[in-house]
Design an enzyme around this catalytic site. Structure first.
Site, PDB file in Angstrom:
ATOM      1  N   GLU A 262       0.825  -1.205   0.000  1.00 18.41           N
ATOM      2  CA  GLU A 262       0.000   0.000   0.000  1.00 18.41           C
ATOM      3  C   GLU A 262       0.867   1.267   0.000  1.00 18.41           C
ATOM      4  O   GLU A 262       1.781   1.401   0.827  1.00 18.41           O
ATOM      5  CB  GLU A 262      -0.942  -0.012   1.212  1.00 18.41           C
ATOM      6  CG  GLU A 262      -1.822   1.229   1.358  1.00 18.41           C
ATOM      7  CD  GLU A 262      -2.661   1.507   0.127  1.00 18.41           C
ATOM      8  OE1 GLU A 262      -3.259   0.564  -0.402  1.00 18.41           O
ATOM      9  OE2 GLU A 262      -2.699   2.681  -0.311  1.00 18.41           O
ATOM     10  N   THR A 306      -5.955   2.388  -5.408  1.00 20.39           N
ATOM     11  CA  THR A 306      -5.723   0.964  -5.215  1.00 20.39           C
ATOM     12  C   THR A 306      -6.465   0.128  -6.257  1.00 20.39           C
ATOM     13  O   THR A 306      -5.914  -0.808  -6.828  1.00 20.39           O
ATOM     14  CB  THR A 306      -6.172   0.510  -3.815  1.00 20.39           C
ATOM     15  OG1 THR A 306      -5.316   1.096  -2.848  1.00 20.39           O
ATOM     16  CG2 THR A 306      -6.085  -0.997  -3.660  1.00 20.39           C
ATOM     17  N   HIS A 423      -0.962   3.483   4.809  1.00 17.27           N
ATOM     18  CA  HIS A 423      -1.909   4.321   4.050  1.00 17.27           C
ATOM     19  C   HIS A 423      -2.022   5.689   4.715  1.00 17.27           C
ATOM     20  O   HIS A 423      -2.076   5.782   5.932  1.00 17.27           O
ATOM     21  CB  HIS A 423      -3.274   3.637   4.017  1.00 17.27           C
ATOM     22  CG  HIS A 423      -4.255   4.271   3.060  1.00 17.27           C
ATOM     23  ND1 HIS A 423      -4.759   5.535   3.234  1.00 17.27           N
ATOM     24  CD2 HIS A 423      -4.805   3.799   1.924  1.00 17.27           C
ATOM     25  CE1 HIS A 423      -5.572   5.824   2.232  1.00 17.27           C
ATOM     26  NE2 HIS A 423      -5.622   4.786   1.424  1.00 17.27           N
ATOM     27  N   ASP A 482       1.454   0.203  -5.006  1.00 16.44           N
ATOM     28  CA  ASP A 482       0.282   0.492  -5.843  1.00 16.44           C
ATOM     29  C   ASP A 482       0.261   1.917  -6.390  1.00 16.44           C
ATOM     30  O   ASP A 482      -0.140   2.157  -7.511  1.00 16.44           O
ATOM     31  CB  ASP A 482      -1.030   0.144  -5.123  1.00 16.44           C
ATOM     32  CG  ASP A 482      -1.293   0.941  -3.853  1.00 16.44           C
ATOM     33  OD1 ASP A 482      -0.350   1.567  -3.330  1.00 16.44           O
ATOM     34  OD2 ASP A 482      -2.444   0.916  -3.370  1.00 16.44           O
ATOM     35  N   HIS A 483       0.731   2.875  -5.574  1.00 18.01           N
ATOM     36  CA  HIS A 483       0.696   4.282  -6.004  1.00 18.01           C
ATOM     37  C   HIS A 483       1.431   5.120  -4.982  1.00 18.01           C
ATOM     38  O   HIS A 483       1.920   4.599  -3.983  1.00 18.01           O
ATOM     39  CB  HIS A 483      -0.739   4.780  -6.189  1.00 18.01           C
ATOM     40  CG  HIS A 483      -1.617   4.491  -5.003  1.00 18.01           C
ATOM     41  ND1 HIS A 483      -1.508   5.171  -3.811  1.00 18.01           N
ATOM     42  CD2 HIS A 483      -2.569   3.548  -4.803  1.00 18.01           C
ATOM     43  CE1 HIS A 483      -2.367   4.683  -2.941  1.00 18.01           C
ATOM     44  NE2 HIS A 483      -3.025   3.689  -3.512  1.00 18.01           N
TER      45      HIS A 483
HETATM   46  C1  GP9 Z   1      -8.898  -0.008   0.997  1.00 17.54           C
HETATM   47  C2  GP9 Z   1      -7.524   0.117   0.514  1.00 17.54           C
HETATM   48  C3  GP9 Z   1      -7.138   1.564   0.251  1.00 17.54           C
HETATM   49  O1  GP9 Z   1      -9.445  -1.267   1.099  1.00 17.54           O
HETATM   50  O2  GP9 Z   1      -7.230  -0.761  -0.494  1.00 17.54           O
HETATM   51  O3  GP9 Z   1      -7.456   2.061  -0.995  1.00 17.54           O
HETATM   52  P1  GP9 Z   1      -6.800   3.433  -1.543  1.00 17.54           P
HETATM   53  O4  GP9 Z   1      -7.330   4.563  -0.692  1.00 17.54           O
HETATM   54  O5  GP9 Z   1      -5.317   3.324  -1.420  1.00 17.54           O
HETATM   55  O6  GP9 Z   1      -7.239   3.535  -2.960  1.00 17.54           O
HETATM   56 MN    MN Z   2      -3.758   2.118  -2.215  1.00 18.09          MN
END
Ligand code: GP9
Ligand code: MN
Length: 728
Positions: A262, A306, A423, A482-483
C-alpha cells in the site's frame, strides 16, 4: 399530559402537521437503520451531523410531491404511499445489508445484476422481531385514518406551499452535498464504497445516483459497435511483444503470491533515517540475485488508486480517466483477468486476503467477475480494537491471520495480499513502532517512514513463514507498490529529505516520484538483479504470464512483457503524460534525463515525442472504450471461457476449502495436506504486540471457524471507514 396529547392531535389533524409527522417518523426510522442495522463507520461529531441531516432533504422532497395534489383525500393517500415506498426501500436495504453488508443497486433491485444477488426467500429469514418498528408507524396511521381518529384536513393547500417545500428540500440537499464533499472530497466522482454515499447523502440519494449511473452506463454500452473492437484488436496485435525465450516459463507451475504494498514508493528502497534503513528486508530482496527488481517502474493509477492498480495488475487494462472502474463498471463488466486465465490455462486456484470490508472499491462484486475463487475480507479476521488501523487489519496481523486460510488452498495457487497499514495519513500505535521519525513540518511525511518500516517487518515475518512452511521454494513472489503515498503537496516537505530544495521542486520531480517498486522474487533462480528497463503496472500481467509459460497472444492486454526484447518502454500516466528512458513529457513540456527542460527540441526528437504522445493517447482511449462499452463481452480469446460470476460467492470460504480438501483426499495438494493434515500456522513467528497481550495467539489454530470470525464483522466496518475524511 392529556393537554399535550390533545395539542398533538389537533396538530396532526391539520395537513401540515400530518406532513411533518410523516417526515419526522421517516427520519426516525432512517436514524434507527443507520445506527442499528447499518455499519456506516461514522466518526466525529461532524460526520454524525451530516448523518442526521441527510434523510431530511430527500424525505421532504419525496413526501412533498404529494402536496402538489389538490384533492385532499388523494393528497393524504399520496403521502402515505410515498412514505410506504420510502420505507420499503429502506427496509429491503436493511434485509439486504444483513446478508451482503452492502446496499442494493438498481441492477439488484431489477434483478439484472449477475453478481450481487437480490433478495431471495431465504433473505426473509433475516428478518428480526424489532423490524416491526419499520412498519408500525404506517400501520397505526392507516388505522387512525380509517377510523377517522385522524381527520383529513379538507381545506385547500396554501398555493405556494408545495413549491416552497421542494425549494427547501433542494436547498437542504445542496448544503448536505457541500458538507459531504468537504468531509470526503471527490465523493461522487470516485465512489469509493456504496457505504460512503449512504453515509453522506442518504439512501434515497444513493439510489437515485446509482440509477443515473446505471442509465448512463447502459447508454454507452448500447452504443458499442464492431469497429470499436476492430480498433482495439488492431492495436493489441501490433503492440504484442513476444517473450524472451530465456525467461519464458522459468516460474512454470509455481504458486504466485502477489503482495500489494500500500502506498509504497520506490524512493524508500535503500533510504535511511538517522542511519537506519527504513526497509531493510525489502532492500535485501531488492538486491538479491533471486529477485528481478525494477528500478524504473511507475504507477499509472488515476482516481481509483488501489482499485486502478489492482485492475491493471489483474487485467492489463487501464483504469478510467475519472473515478474507479471497479466501482463504476466492475459489477457488470466482462473481465479477462489473471485468476481466470491462470485457472483455465494452468489449473491455479485463487484467493485475495484483505483486512478491510469486502464492499470497499466494490471488490466483493468485481472479484467474482474476475474469477477469484476466494476472497478473505475483514469478515474473516478479528479486526477489533487495536488490531486495526483506519483501512483495516494491521499488516503483521493480516499475514499472520491469513495463514490458516492460505494453507488450505490447492496448489498451485494465485494469492494476493493487499496490505493497508502504510496508508495516508500513516497512523500507527506507538506499541507497533520504534522507528525514528524525520522531523519535517509535514506530519504525514514523517509518519510515512514508520508505517513503511512496519510493513517491511510484516513482510519479513511472512517470508520467514514461507520458508519454514516450505511454500517458499515452489512460489514466485511478486511485490509491487500500488501508487504514491505522499501527494505532490507533501513532496515539497519531502524534497529536503531527498537532498533537494522545495524552491526548485517541479512537475518533473513529481513525475519521477511515480516510481514504485516491482520485485519478482523467484527462489532458486539466481539470474535476477536490478532491471533498468522502463515499465508500469500495465505491464505486470503479460510479464507474469510469460514467466509462468502462459501465452497471452490474442488477449486484450495493453501492457507488454517487461523482459521481452519488444517491450514498449513508453510509460503512460493516466493523465496522458508519459516517461521514457530518455525523456519525460508533461503537458507537452519535454524534460531530459537530468530533469532539464528541452526548450528547443531537435526535429527528430519532436517527431519522436509526437509519435509517442499519439500512442499514449490512443492506448488510453482504446482502454477507456473497452471499459466504458464493456467490449470484452463481445470478444473471447481462443482457448478462454468467459467467467460466470454466479459460480462464486465468498461466504464460508474457509469451510468450503476444507471440504474440498477432504473430498480430494490423497489428491489434495494444499499445504495443509502436504503437512500431514496439520496446520503450519504454528510456524508463524511474529512480534505483533496485539497477539502477545491477549489469548488471540491461538487465533491461527484450526479451531476457529468462519462464523466465529464473522462475529467481528460489524466492528471491523466501523474501523474501516472511520477516518476516511483523512484519506487522499
Ligand atoms: C482499501 C484500501 C485503500 O481497502 O485498499 O485504498 P486506496 O485509498 O489506497 O485507494
Ligand atoms: Mn492504495
Amino acid at each position: 399530559m392529556k393537554h399535550l396529547f390533545k395539542r398533538l392531535h389537533t396538530f396532526v389533524d391539520q395537513r401540515n402537521g400530518f406532513f411533518i409527522l410523516l417526515v419526522v417518523l421517516f427520519w426516525l426510522k432512517t436514524m434507527f437503520a443507520y445506527y442499528v442495522d447499518f455499519s456506516l463507520g461514522v466518526s466525529g461529531i461532524f460526520q454524525h451531523f451530516i448523518l442526521w441531516l441527510n434523510p431530511l432533504a430527500t424525505t421532504l422532497l419525496v413526501l412533498g410531491l404529494a402536496l402538489y395534489i389538490q384533492q385532499p383525500k388523494l393528497r393524504y393517500f399520496g403521502m402515505m404511499i410515498l412514505s410506504a415506498a420510502n420505507t420499503a426501500l429502506l427496509y429491503f436495504n436493511v434485509i439486504y445489508y444483513r446478508q451482503f453488508t452492502d446496499f442494493m443497486t438498481i441492477n439488484t433491485i431489477l434483478g439484472y445484476s449477475k453478481v450481487s444477488e437480490g433478495l431471495s426467500g431465504s433473505s426473509l429469514a433475516l428478518a428480526r422481531p424489532y423490524d416491526v418498528l419499520y412498519w408500525l408507524d404506517l400501520i397505526i396511521l392507516v388505522i387512525l385514518l380509517l377510523a377517522h381518529l385522524i381527520k383529513i384536513d379538507q381545506r385547500p393547500i396554501q398555493r405556494h406551499l408545495p413549491f416552497a417545500i421542494t425549494s427547501v428540500a433542494v436547498l437542504l440537499f445542496s448544503v448536505n452535498l457541500t458538507l459531504g464533499e468537504s468531509n470526503r472530497p471527490q465523493l461522487l466522482t470516485r465512489t469509493f464504497d456504496r457505504n460512503y454515499i449512504v453515509k453522506y447523502l442518504g439512501l434515497d440519494a444513493y439510489t437515485v445516483y446509482d440509477a443515473v449511473k446505471t442509465a448512463q452506463n447502459n447508454q454507452t454500452r448500447a452504443s458499442a459497435n464492431g469497429s470499436d473492437l476492430t480498433n482495439v484488436l488492431a492495436f493489441i496485435n501490433q503492440h504484442y511483444a513476444a517473450p524472451d525465450s530465456k525467461m519464458y516459463g522459468i516460474a512454470k507451475g509455481r504458486n504466485v503470491i502477489i503482495i500489494h504494498l500500500e502506498s509504497f514508493q520506490q524512493f524508500l528502497i535503500d533510504y535511511k533515517v538517522d542511519g537506519r534503513e527504513v526497509t531493510p528486508f525489502l532492500n535485501s530482496l531488492y538486491h538479491s540475485d533471486q529477485t528481478y527488481a525494477f528500478s524504473n517502474f511507475f504507477h499509472q493509477v488515476g482516481q481509483g488508486k488501489t482499485s486502478d492498480a489492482e485492475n491493471m495488475l489483474e487485467t492489463s487494462v487501464y483504469g478510467l480517466p475519472q473515478g474507479s472502474v471497479f466501482t463504476a463498471l466492475g459489477s457488470d463488466n466482462t473481465f479477462q483477468a489473471a485468476p481466470a486465465i491462470l485457472a483455465q490455462k494452468a489449473g491455479y486456484s485463487s484467493a485475495v486476503f484483505h483486512g478491510n470490508v469486502g464492499s470497499f472499491w466494490n471488490r466483493d462484486n468485481v472479484y467474482k467477475n474476475m474469477g477469484y475463487q476466494n476472497f478473505f475480507d475483514a469478515s474473516y479476521f478479528d479486526t477489533t480494537g487495536d488490531r486495526s488501523e483506519q483501512y483495516g487489519l494491521k499488516d503483521k496481523l493480516l499475514f499472520h491471520d491469513s495463514v490458516k486460510y492460505l494453507e488450505q488452498l490447492q496448489q498451485p495457487f494465485y494469492a494476493k495480499f493487499i496490505t493497508v497499514t502504510n496508508h495516508f495519513p500513516f497512523p500507527l500505535d506507538s506499541e507497533d513502532t520504534d522507528f525514528p521519525l524525520p522531523t519535517t513540518d509535514d506530519k504525514a511525511v514523517n509518519n510515512y517512514f514508520a508505517t513503511a518500516h512496519y510493513l517491511d517487518q510484516a513482510l519479513q515475518e511472512f517470508f520467514t513463514y514461507l520458508k519454514s512452511s516450505g511454500l517458499y521454494d515452489n512460489s514466485m513472489i511478486v511485490l509491487y507498490g500500488d501508487h504514491y503515498g505522499l501527494s505532490n503537496s507533501d513532496n515539497l516537505s519531502l524534497a529536503e529529505l531527498l537532498g533537494k530544495s522545495s524552491d526548485t521542486w517541479n512537475d518533473y520531480d513529481n513525475a519521477q516520484l511515480q516510481r514504485v517498486p516491482l520485485m519478482i522474487h523467484i527462489p532458486g533462480q539466481h539470474s535476477g538483479g536490478i532491471q533498468k528497463q522502463y515499465g508500469g503496472e500495465i505491464d505486470v500481467l503479460p510479464t507474469i504470464e510469460h514467466l509462468l509459460g502462459i501465452d497471452n497472444k490474442g488477449y486484450v492486454q495493453f501492457g507488454t512483457d517487461l523482459f521481452s526484447p519488444d517491450h514498449d518502454q513508453v510509460v503512460a500516466f493516466r493523465n496522458t503524460n508519459f516517461v521514457t528512458p530518455t525523456h519525460t513529457v508533461l503537458d507537452g513540456t519535454i524534460y531530459n534525463k537530468n530533469g532539464e527542460e528541452i526548450t528547443h527540441p531537435s526535429t527528430a526528437l519532436q517527431a519522436t515525442v509526437k509519435r509517442q504522445q499519439a500512442k499514449v493517447q490512443n492506448e488510453l482511449q482504446l482502454s477507456d472504450t473497452v471499459n466504458n462499452k464493456n467490449l470484452l463481452r463481445f470478444y473471447t480469446p481462443a482457448g478462454f471461457t468467459p467467467v460466470d460470476p454466479e459460480n462464486y460467492d465468498y461466504k464460508n470460504d474457509f469451510a468450503k476449502l476444507k471440504l474440498a480438501r477432504e473430498k480430494l483426499g490423497n489428491l489434495s495438494t494444499s499445504l495443509y495436506s502436504k503437512n500431514d493434515d496439520q496446520t503450519t500456522s504454528t510456524h508463524y513467528k511474529t512480534d505483533a504486540p496485539e497477539l502477545s497481550d491477549s489469548d488471540s495467539s491461538d487465533n491461527s489454530s484450526d479451531n476457529s471457524n468462519d462464523s466465529e470470525a464473522n462475529s467481528s464483522q460489524a466492528s471491523s466496518q466501523s474501523n474501516q471507514v472511520s477516518t476516511d475524511s483523512t484519506s487522499k
